[in-house]
Design a protein around this motif. Sequence first.
Motif, short mmCIF file in Angstrom:
data_model
loop_
_atom_site.label_atom_id
_atom_site.label_comp_id
_atom_site.label_asym_id
_atom_site.label_seq_id
_atom_site.Cartn_x
_atom_site.Cartn_y
_atom_site.Cartn_z
N PHE A 8 0.78 -1.29 -0.05
CA PHE A 8 -0.03 0.12 0.20
C PHE A 8 0.86 1.29 0.04
O PHE A 8 0.40 2.42 -0.46
CB PHE A 8 -0.77 0.09 1.21
N LEU A 9 2.16 1.23 0.34
CA LEU A 9 3.01 2.21 0.66
C LEU A 9 3.97 2.25 -0.50
O LEU A 9 4.80 1.28 -0.80
CB LEU A 9 3.78 2.35 1.91
N GLY A 10 4.35 3.33 -1.32
CA GLY A 10 5.20 3.55 -2.10
C GLY A 10 6.54 4.04 -1.78
O GLY A 10 6.97 4.21 -0.54
N ARG A 11 7.61 4.24 -2.40
CA ARG A 11 8.89 4.70 -2.07
C ARG A 11 8.78 6.05 -1.36
O ARG A 11 9.68 6.26 -0.33
CB ARG A 11 9.82 5.06 -3.26
N ILE A 12 7.84 6.93 -1.66
CA ILE A 12 7.94 8.22 -1.19
C ILE A 12 7.39 8.31 0.64
O ILE A 12 8.15 8.74 1.52
CB ILE A 12 7.01 9.15 -1.80
N GLN A 13 6.45 7.19 0.82
CA GLN A 13 6.03 6.88 2.15
C GLN A 13 7.26 6.28 2.84
O GLN A 13 7.19 6.36 4.25
CB GLN A 13 4.58 6.36 2.16
N THR A 14 7.81 5.33 2.25
CA THR A 14 8.93 4.46 3.27
C THR A 14 10.38 5.26 2.94
O THR A 14 10.95 4.48 3.69
CB THR A 14 8.80 3.06 2.45
N ALA A 15 10.52 6.19 2.39
CA ALA A 15 11.90 6.66 2.46
C ALA A 15 12.55 7.02 3.52
O ALA A 15 13.72 7.01 3.67
CB ALA A 15 12.03 7.57 1.23
N CYS A 16 11.62 7.54 4.49
CA CYS A 16 12.19 8.17 5.67
C CYS A 16 12.11 7.22 6.92
O CYS A 16 12.44 7.82 7.94
CB CYS A 16 11.37 9.46 6.10
N MET A 17 11.37 6.06 6.73
CA MET A 17 11.40 5.11 7.95
C MET A 17 12.79 4.46 8.24
O MET A 17 13.80 4.39 7.35
CB MET A 17 10.40 3.98 7.22
N ARG A 18 12.77 4.24 9.60
CA ARG A 18 14.22 3.54 10.04
C ARG A 18 14.31 2.27 9.54
O ARG A 18 15.22 1.76 9.00
CB ARG A 18 14.11 3.61 11.42
N ILE A 19 13.05 1.62 9.32
CA ILE A 19 13.10 -0.02 8.69
C ILE A 19 11.98 0.16 7.80
O ILE A 19 10.80 0.33 8.04
CB ILE A 19 12.80 -0.94 9.66
N ARG A 20 12.26 -0.08 6.37
CA ARG A 20 11.33 -0.17 5.33
C ARG A 20 10.61 -1.51 5.22
O ARG A 20 11.24 -2.40 5.76
CB ARG A 20 12.01 0.20 4.03
N PRO A 21 9.37 -1.78 4.96
CA PRO A 21 8.76 -2.95 4.72
C PRO A 21 9.64 -3.93 3.99
O PRO A 21 9.49 -5.23 4.36
CB PRO A 21 7.49 -2.66 4.08
N ASP A 22 10.34 -3.63 2.82
CA ASP A 22 10.86 -4.55 2.08
C ASP A 22 12.15 -5.08 2.89
O ASP A 22 12.38 -6.21 2.36
CB ASP A 22 11.29 -3.85 0.74
N GLU A 23 12.62 -4.23 3.78
CA GLU A 23 13.72 -4.91 4.47
C GLU A 23 13.25 -6.10 5.69
O GLU A 23 14.03 -6.93 5.44
CB GLU A 23 14.35 -3.63 5.43
N VAL A 24 11.94 -5.85 6.06
CA VAL A 24 11.56 -6.74 6.64
C VAL A 24 11.23 -8.14 6.09
O VAL A 24 11.70 -9.38 6.25
CB VAL A 24 10.47 -6.31 7.73
N THR A 25 10.47 -7.83 4.93
CA THR A 25 9.92 -9.01 4.10
C THR A 25 10.90 -9.69 3.32
O THR A 25 10.97 -10.95 3.36
CB THR A 25 8.82 -8.52 3.40
N GLY A 26 11.81 -8.89 3.08
CA GLY A 26 13.15 -9.33 2.29
C GLY A 26 13.84 -10.26 2.91
O GLY A 26 14.13 -11.70 2.29
N ARG A 27 14.19 -10.11 4.37
CA ARG A 27 14.93 -11.03 5.04
C ARG A 27 14.21 -12.55 5.16
O ARG A 27 14.74 -13.68 5.11
CB ARG A 27 15.21 -10.55 6.44
N VAL A 28 12.75 -12.26 5.26
CA VAL A 28 12.09 -13.31 5.55
C VAL A 28 11.91 -14.18 4.32
O VAL A 28 11.88 -15.65 4.28
CB VAL A 28 10.57 -13.09 6.08
N GLY A 29 11.79 -13.65 3.04
CA GLY A 29 11.88 -14.29 1.70
C GLY A 29 13.12 -15.10 1.63
O GLY A 29 13.08 -16.25 1.12
#
Length: 220
Positions: free
Chosen positions: A155-176
């Motif tokens: 639901f969130l694009g790069r603009i919304q996640t750019a300033c996050m300390r931990i991005r969603p793809d960092e979490v799901t990527g490790r699990v993947g």
Amino acid sequence: MAQTENSVTAYDVEDWKNKGRTQMSPAERESWLNEGQLLLTDYAEGIEREWELIKFYGQLLAAVADWCIVFLKGAHGPKWTDGQELNYKRRRIEYQQEEMITHGFFIPPEFADLPPEMDVNYMRGRENIKKNAKAALKQILENPDYQFVADHASFLGRIQTACMRIRPDEVTGRVGKLQEAVEKNDFPGMRRYADADPVIAAAAVCRAEMEPALDDLNPF
């Protein structure tokens, strides 16, 4: 320890000193000094040789110890199997042996034989590695914070996640990567990623930052 015959020792130097305390004729004194010059030169070279041997022996001992640690406890490399790591360390032992021979030292009998060459697919405790990986994956997939991140990441694009300390793809990527390692029997990968705690902690941080961003997308 210098592994040389007829090497000058500290006792030889002490004997030479004691000899110099006796009465001598000028000619004898000159002969004694010349003898001492040669003796001390040989003694200094012997000490240097001793230190060289200590260096090579220490390097060989460290290489053997490294092999033993991996064999007994397994490696921690992200890509190599234990068998590959052990064979690499075996080559290091062989190199250290060759270095000692090249510099004129013999190999201590207890280190004369190389360890066995291992099957490249060898992994110590492979059943436990897979068991731990599956348990970690189950724990992560059942975690509410991770489920929230995985369900709402798209639901969130790069603009919304750019300033996050931990991005969603960092979490799901490790699990993947952990899922892929389990499916493909990638034991180094399973060992690398089979730790649920940091993933769960990261998911909690990520969720806390995702929720306000998702609320901004749905103001009503």
